[in-house]
Every structure is written in structure tokens, then in C-alpha cells.
Design a protein around this motif. Sequence first.
Motif, PDB file in Angstrom:
ATOM      1  N   TYR A 195       0.882  -1.174  -0.150  1.00 15.77           N
ATOM      2  CA  TYR A 195      -0.081   0.009   0.032  1.00 15.77           C
ATOM      3  C   TYR A 195       0.813   1.380   0.145  1.00 15.77           C
ATOM      4  O   TYR A 195       0.467   2.297  -0.532  1.00 15.77           O
ATOM      5  N   ILE A 246      -5.246  -8.782   8.419  1.00 14.21           N
ATOM      6  CA  ILE A 246      -4.965  -7.371   8.244  1.00 14.21           C
ATOM      7  C   ILE A 246      -4.731  -6.731   9.232  1.00 14.21           C
ATOM      8  O   ILE A 246      -4.333  -5.537   9.249  1.00 14.21           O
ATOM      9  N   THR A 247      -5.180  -7.170  10.547  1.00 16.69           N
ATOM     10  CA  THR A 247      -5.065  -6.619  11.799  1.00 16.69           C
ATOM     11  C   THR A 247      -5.261  -7.617  12.907  1.00 16.69           C
ATOM     12  O   THR A 247      -5.603  -8.604  12.789  1.00 16.69           O
ATOM     13  N   GLU A 254      -6.452  -1.080  10.113  1.00 13.31           N
ATOM     14  CA  GLU A 254      -6.313  -1.450   9.018  1.00 13.31           C
ATOM     15  C   GLU A 254      -6.508  -0.177   8.117  1.00 13.31           C
ATOM     16  O   GLU A 254      -6.073  -0.243   6.852  1.00 13.31           O
ATOM     17  N   PHE A 255      -7.451   0.685   8.272  1.00 12.61           N
ATOM     18  CA  PHE A 255      -7.828   1.770   7.496  1.00 12.61           C
ATOM     19  C   PHE A 255      -6.602   2.684   7.502  1.00 12.61           C
ATOM     20  O   PHE A 255      -6.257   3.256   6.411  1.00 12.61           O
ATOM     21  N   LEU A 305      -3.966   0.528   5.303  1.00 18.01           N
ATOM     22  CA  LEU A 305      -4.232  -0.080   4.022  1.00 18.01           C
ATOM     23  C   LEU A 305      -5.116   0.747   3.307  1.00 18.01           C
ATOM     24  O   LEU A 305      -5.636   0.424   2.203  1.00 18.01           O
ATOM     25  N   VAL A 308      -8.070  -1.940   2.090  1.00 18.38           N
ATOM     26  CA  VAL A 308      -8.540  -3.034   2.964  1.00 18.38           C
ATOM     27  C   VAL A 308      -9.626  -3.949   2.582  1.00 18.38           C
ATOM     28  O   VAL A 308      -9.320  -4.943   2.824  1.00 18.38           O
ATOM     29  N   LYS A 309     -10.398  -3.843   1.535  1.00 20.22           N
ATOM     30  CA  LYS A 309     -11.311  -4.708   1.287  1.00 20.22           C
ATOM     31  C   LYS A 309     -10.534  -5.709   0.293  1.00 20.22           C
ATOM     32  O   LYS A 309     -10.711  -7.061   0.372  1.00 20.22           O
ATOM     33  N   GLN A 324     -13.441  -5.269  13.708  1.00 18.91           N
ATOM     34  CA  GLN A 324     -13.131  -5.319  12.157  1.00 18.91           C
ATOM     35  C   GLN A 324     -14.429  -5.771  11.333  1.00 18.91           C
ATOM     36  O   GLN A 324     -14.408  -5.147  10.269  1.00 18.91           O
ATOM     37  N   ASN A 374     -12.896   2.046  12.630  1.00 22.39           N
ATOM     38  CA  ASN A 374     -11.878   2.701  12.390  1.00 22.39           C
ATOM     39  C   ASN A 374     -11.392   3.505  13.734  1.00 22.39           C
ATOM     40  O   ASN A 374     -11.393   4.795  13.880  1.00 22.39           O
TER      41      ASN A 374
END
Length: 451
Positions: free
Chosen positions: A255, A285-286, A297-298, A301, A305-306, A325, A330
Motif C-alpha cells: 500500500y 490485516i489487523t 487497517e484503514f 491500508l 482494506v477490502k 473489524q 476505524n
Amino acid sequence: MSNVYKAAFLALMGLAATSCTKSVEQPIPATEKPEWTRNAVIYEVNLRQFTDDGKITTFATHLPYLKELGADILWFMPIHPISEVNRKGELGSYYSIKDYKAVNPEFGTLADFKDMVNQAHELGMKVIIDWVANHSGCDNVWLEQHPDWYVYDENGKLVQPWDWTDTYKLNYNNPELRAAMTDAMRFWVEECDIDGFRCDVAFMVPMDFWLNTRAELEKIKPLFMLAEASEAWLLDGAFDMLYNWPAGFLFDQIYQGKKDISTLDTIVRTQLDTLAVDSYQMNHITNHDRNTWDGTEFERLGDGVKAFAALTYIMPGMPLLYTGQEVGYNHRYEFFKKDTPATLEKNDWWKFYNKLNTLKHERKALRAGLEGGKWITYNTSKPESVLACSRVLGDEETILIGNFSNEPVYFLYDYVPRGEFKNYLTGESFTFKSGDEQRLGPWEFLILVNN
């Protein structure tokens, strides 16, 4: 853990940015896996931050919500009383244990926890708890009666690992300490019927302790063991699943534009070639560490994220969801005090993760370990931006095609899968056309399924 954990892991594991775990001569046999782990989704419960009051009994009312979401294994961060000596912040760190055979009164009672485990089991979910074997809190019940169970430096001072100043390191050269630790773990299996452990900094505890302890615990019931590590040797009879730190850190670098998506295939193939046969990777991712110390994650990434989350379901292994999550919360949770929980609602994020969980449950090719499908990557004309990866088992194929960059891309496939596919997230039919240029917007991805 503190914000030193990332550097510590990378240094201790000998990991470069694009590398995997330490290699072994040949893949080694893995532990025998319970059948319920094969297509499971693991959900990390931050009990303190899950509800307004942080109580076990209140959490238990949300078990049907987690079941409907598609969570199969509930991993609870440590539920034990927290030490008061050298305590960090208002409530202290989960990982500074005062008593290994008790429940933190902040959360409730042992009876509350046992009842919650029973309720989870009735719903078909499993429960594992976080276990901190490397160190205890500074006023652990063992310290006064058994000071020889701890490690001292050359000046006779108790050793505190890293910057974890609210803990003292335990001495695994002492057989009495080993026996007491094994006995404490046995307590939770026998008394509460838990289904396994997530073991904190597992690579800092001797391997023979894990081997001997698992053998003892397995006399009670089959367990699932998750190591907070990426060390291949931990899979040799002791643990079932490792953290996929290499992929997780790579996602951040992709990213940030420091690495491109083609590196992921190297990581996955190295893991498949070098780790124990039938072992699992926990894809994420987290988690509690990343959320608090590195950012949500926001933050890390952004618009990807998705796409990265979807990838954790397609890659070999088991996907992880962390508290909040599933609703796209966020927010960096406070680590040492009570914080504001997420609003538990079936919003668009919940529906997205629910859909991915259903995919994991229904697609045989996505099963973990040897029962899953082969990992395949298809060549495209933009390998630095576009990943076209697939899991194939017999006639079943699940494909992810994604643009892992912040610019739109036009690309061609070198190979076109045959048969009829549909876009899993939309239900629309999809046809691969040889020689036709494809377009994906920034961080846009497709999940395609046949049959």
C-alpha cells in the motif's frame, strides 16, 4: 506487547521485508488437525473493549451475533488477573499475568467464563485462550514462594524482556516451573473445556516444553494450538498454526508503494515449500498489536482494506477477524484502559465479512492445510499491480483478480480459465475472454467462482 514487537519479530526470525520463515531441509510432518479447523474463521476477542462494561456475561449475549457473522473459533486475549506492581496505565496489560488459574475480576468470574464456553459450544463455536508462558506479571502468585522460577541477570536482578517493564521472565531451566505451567494450562482444559491456546511469543519458550505440554494436554482432548510466531520449527509436533507476519507486513509495504503485489506469490510458495506439511498460516490485516501500535487497517491500508481482506480468505491458511473489524471500526483501541467499543450492527462491512466467511465455509478449495486446493497464480501483463490467484481442488476453482495499486490498470491474461464463472460478491456471471484487455480501478478486485 509494545511497539517494539515488529522489529523484535523481524530480527529474531531473520526476516527481510520479502522473506518468509526460516527454511528447513524438507517440510516436516505437522500435528493432526481437528476437522473443525479446516474451513474455520478465527475471531480475536478483546473482551475489555468488546462491550460497554467489558463483562463476560455481556459478551455472551453477543454469541449468536458472532455465530451469524461466521466466526468459528473465538480466541480470547488473556482472561487472567493483571498484576498491580509496575502496572501500565489504568488497568494494565492483558499480558502481565498475576494468577494463571483465575479470571480477571474486571471481566467476571470463573463460573461466568465456563458458562460462556458452554454457550459457545452449543452454538457450534470453539474457544481458545491466550497463554503467556514466557513471562509473568511482577506480583504473580509464584514470585514470593518460588523465586527460583524466574530468570536473574548477573547483578541478581529479575530480567524484564524487551520494554515489558510490567513482567519478569520465567526460568525454563527449572523443572518445577515447567510442571507448574503445564498444570496451569491443564486447569483451563479440564475446568472450562476450552479447545486450545494462542501462545504469546511462543518462540521465546523452549520447544521441548511445548512438545511435552501438548502431549499431556492431548490426553484430555484434541486441541488447536496457535503460535504467535513465524518460526517453522514450532510446527514440528507442537503447534498447528503460525502467524503469517511476512504477508501481513508485506500488505503495508504494498500500500505504501515500497513493494509490489508480485512479492506475495514468492512468500506463499516459500511457505508451502518449507513449512510443515499440513500446517496452517493465520492470515490477517489487523490484530490487537497491529491495531494499537501500528494503526487500524484503514490507517495502514487505506482504500485497499477490502482487497487485502479478501486476499486473506483466498490464500492458504485461516483468516482472522479482530474485535470491531467486522463492522469497519476505524479506531485504535487503548491497550491499558477501557475504551469505546464498536457499535455491533449488520452494516455493509458486516455483510462483506459475512459473505467472505460463507465463501470460506462453502468452498472446499479454500480449506486449510492438505485438504485445501492448490495455490495457482496466473500471469498478467501487469504483474507489479495485478494479482490473479486461484485455489483449485478437482473441478472447483476460486479465483481472486485484484488491482493492488492506487492507479487504474489495463491488462491482459496469459492464461484464460475455462468454464463458467460468477462474481461471488455480486452474483453476476463472468466470462474470461482471451486477448481482451481488462480494466480494474484502484484497489478493485473480483472473486470468481465456478460450479
